[in-house]
Write a protein that holds these residues in place. Sequence first.
Motif, PDB file in Angstrom:
ATOM      1  N   ILE A   1      -3.931  -3.534   8.769  1.00  0.00           N
ATOM      2  CA  ILE A   1      -3.281  -3.771   7.477  1.00  0.00           C
ATOM      3  C   ILE A   1      -1.784  -3.531   7.607  1.00  0.00           C
ATOM      4  O   ILE A   1      -1.320  -2.714   8.400  1.00  0.00           O
ATOM      5  N   TYR A   2      -1.073  -4.291   6.810  1.00  0.00           N
ATOM      6  CA  TYR A   2       0.355  -4.099   6.599  1.00  0.00           C
ATOM      7  C   TYR A   2       0.488  -3.826   5.117  1.00  0.00           C
ATOM      8  O   TYR A   2      -0.134  -4.509   4.302  1.00  0.00           O
ATOM      9  N   GLY A   3       1.273  -2.818   4.790  1.00  0.00           N
ATOM     10  CA  GLY A   3       1.445  -2.496   3.381  1.00  0.00           C
ATOM     11  C   GLY A   3       2.200  -1.216   3.199  1.00  0.00           C
ATOM     12  O   GLY A   3       3.118  -0.896   3.964  1.00  0.00           O
ATOM     13  N   LEU A   4       1.781  -0.460   2.193  1.00  0.00           N
ATOM     14  CA  LEU A   4       2.443   0.791   1.846  1.00  0.00           C
ATOM     15  C   LEU A   4       1.419   1.917   1.853  1.00  0.00           C
ATOM     16  O   LEU A   4       0.267   1.726   1.461  1.00  0.00           O
ATOM     17  N   ASP A   5       1.864   3.099   2.294  1.00  0.00           N
ATOM     18  CA  ASP A   5       0.976   4.261   2.233  1.00  0.00           C
ATOM     19  C   ASP A   5       1.108   4.919   0.861  1.00  0.00           C
ATOM     20  O   ASP A   5       1.821   4.416  -0.018  1.00  0.00           O
ATOM     21  N   LYS A   6       0.430   6.041   0.670  1.00  0.00           N
ATOM     22  CA  LYS A   6       0.423   6.688  -0.653  1.00  0.00           C
ATOM     23  C   LYS A   6       1.794   7.185  -1.076  1.00  0.00           C
ATOM     24  O   LYS A   6       2.040   7.411  -2.257  1.00  0.00           O
ATOM     25  N   ASP A   7       2.725   7.329  -0.100  1.00  0.00           N
ATOM     26  CA  ASP A   7       4.089   7.759  -0.407  1.00  0.00           C
ATOM     27  C   ASP A   7       5.041   6.585  -0.588  1.00  0.00           C
ATOM     28  O   ASP A   7       6.243   6.775  -0.737  1.00  0.00           O
ATOM     29  N   GLY A   8       4.500   5.354  -0.525  1.00  0.00           N
ATOM     30  CA  GLY A   8       5.322   4.167  -0.697  1.00  0.00           C
ATOM     31  C   GLY A   8       6.066   3.731   0.552  1.00  0.00           C
ATOM     32  O   GLY A   8       6.946   2.872   0.476  1.00  0.00           O
ATOM     33  N   LYS A   9       5.717   4.309   1.708  1.00  0.00           N
ATOM     34  CA  LYS A   9       6.372   3.940   2.964  1.00  0.00           C
ATOM     35  C   LYS A   9       5.612   2.787   3.618  1.00  0.00           C
ATOM     36  O   LYS A   9       4.388   2.734   3.584  1.00  0.00           O
ATOM     37  N   LYS A  10       6.370   1.865   4.239  1.00  0.00           N
ATOM     38  CA  LYS A  10       5.757   0.738   4.930  1.00  0.00           C
ATOM     39  C   LYS A  10       4.900   1.226   6.090  1.00  0.00           C
ATOM     40  O   LYS A  10       5.282   2.151   6.806  1.00  0.00           O
TER      41      LYS A  10
ATOM     42  N   ASP B   1     -15.722  -3.716   1.257  1.00  0.00           N
ATOM     43  CA  ASP B   1     -15.962  -2.267   1.257  1.00  0.00           C
ATOM     44  C   ASP B   1     -14.819  -1.532   1.947  1.00  0.00           C
ATOM     45  O   ASP B   1     -14.367  -0.479   1.486  1.00  0.00           O
ATOM     46  N   PHE B   2     -14.338  -2.114   3.058  1.00  0.00           N
ATOM     47  CA  PHE B   2     -13.228  -1.502   3.785  1.00  0.00           C
ATOM     48  C   PHE B   2     -11.968  -1.471   2.924  1.00  0.00           C
ATOM     49  O   PHE B   2     -11.304  -0.447   2.812  1.00  0.00           O
ATOM     50  N   ARG B   3     -11.653  -2.609   2.312  1.00  0.00           N
ATOM     51  CA  ARG B   3     -10.450  -2.666   1.457  1.00  0.00           C
ATOM     52  C   ARG B   3     -10.524  -1.625   0.332  1.00  0.00           C
ATOM     53  O   ARG B   3      -9.546  -0.946   0.040  1.00  0.00           O
ATOM     54  N   ALA B   4     -11.683  -1.517  -0.301  1.00  0.00           N
ATOM     55  CA  ALA B   4     -11.857  -0.548  -1.392  1.00  0.00           C
ATOM     56  C   ALA B   4     -11.648   0.874  -0.890  1.00  0.00           C
ATOM     57  O   ALA B   4     -10.998   1.688  -1.549  1.00  0.00           O
ATOM     58  N   MET B   5     -12.191   1.192   0.291  1.00  0.00           N
ATOM     59  CA  MET B   5     -12.053   2.527   0.867  1.00  0.00           C
ATOM     60  C   MET B   5     -10.583   2.855   1.143  1.00  0.00           C
ATOM     61  O   MET B   5     -10.094   3.933   0.793  1.00  0.00           O
TER      62      MET B   5
ATOM     63  N   GLN C   1      -7.827   5.561  -0.633  1.00  0.00           N
ATOM     64  CA  GLN C   1      -7.037   6.545   0.121  1.00  0.00           C
ATOM     65  C   GLN C   1      -5.549   6.456  -0.212  1.00  0.00           C
ATOM     66  O   GLN C   1      -4.766   7.253   0.281  1.00  0.00           O
ATOM     67  N   GLY C   2      -5.161   5.485  -1.043  1.00  0.00           N
ATOM     68  CA  GLY C   2      -3.772   5.382  -1.488  1.00  0.00           C
ATOM     69  C   GLY C   2      -2.952   4.299  -0.830  1.00  0.00           C
ATOM     70  O   GLY C   2      -1.757   4.177  -1.097  1.00  0.00           O
ATOM     71  N   TYR C   3      -3.578   3.485   0.021  1.00  0.00           N
ATOM     72  CA  TYR C   3      -2.848   2.399   0.659  1.00  0.00           C
ATOM     73  C   TYR C   3      -2.767   1.199  -0.266  1.00  0.00           C
ATOM     74  O   TYR C   3      -3.719   0.888  -0.988  1.00  0.00           O
TER      75      TYR C   3
END
Length: 87
Positions: A62-71, A37-41, A45-47
């Motif tokens: 989490i490590y990844g990218l935000d909605k703007d593609g920034k780490k 559920d957390f991952r889906a939420m 949000q664009g992550y």
Amino acid sequence: MSLKSTTLALTLSLAAAGAWAGPKCDAPKDKWMKEGDFRAMVQKQGYEIKKFKVSSGNCYEIYGLDKDGKKVEIYFDPASGNPVERK
């Protein structure tokens, strides 16, 4: 080693340990959102999640990218899903 040197070394060691410590999340585990559920939420949000884990401070991290593609490296309260800290 002199007392002054020992004190300086201890102070620097403690400061370094504090620099690595992440935020603390105190919610009891029975109140945590299910991981799926957390991952889906978060994805809604664009992550983009590259790596997910529970931090040593009991936060969802989490490590990844935000909605703007920034780490991002971001910590979330596992009960509410609210961001706690972002790096």
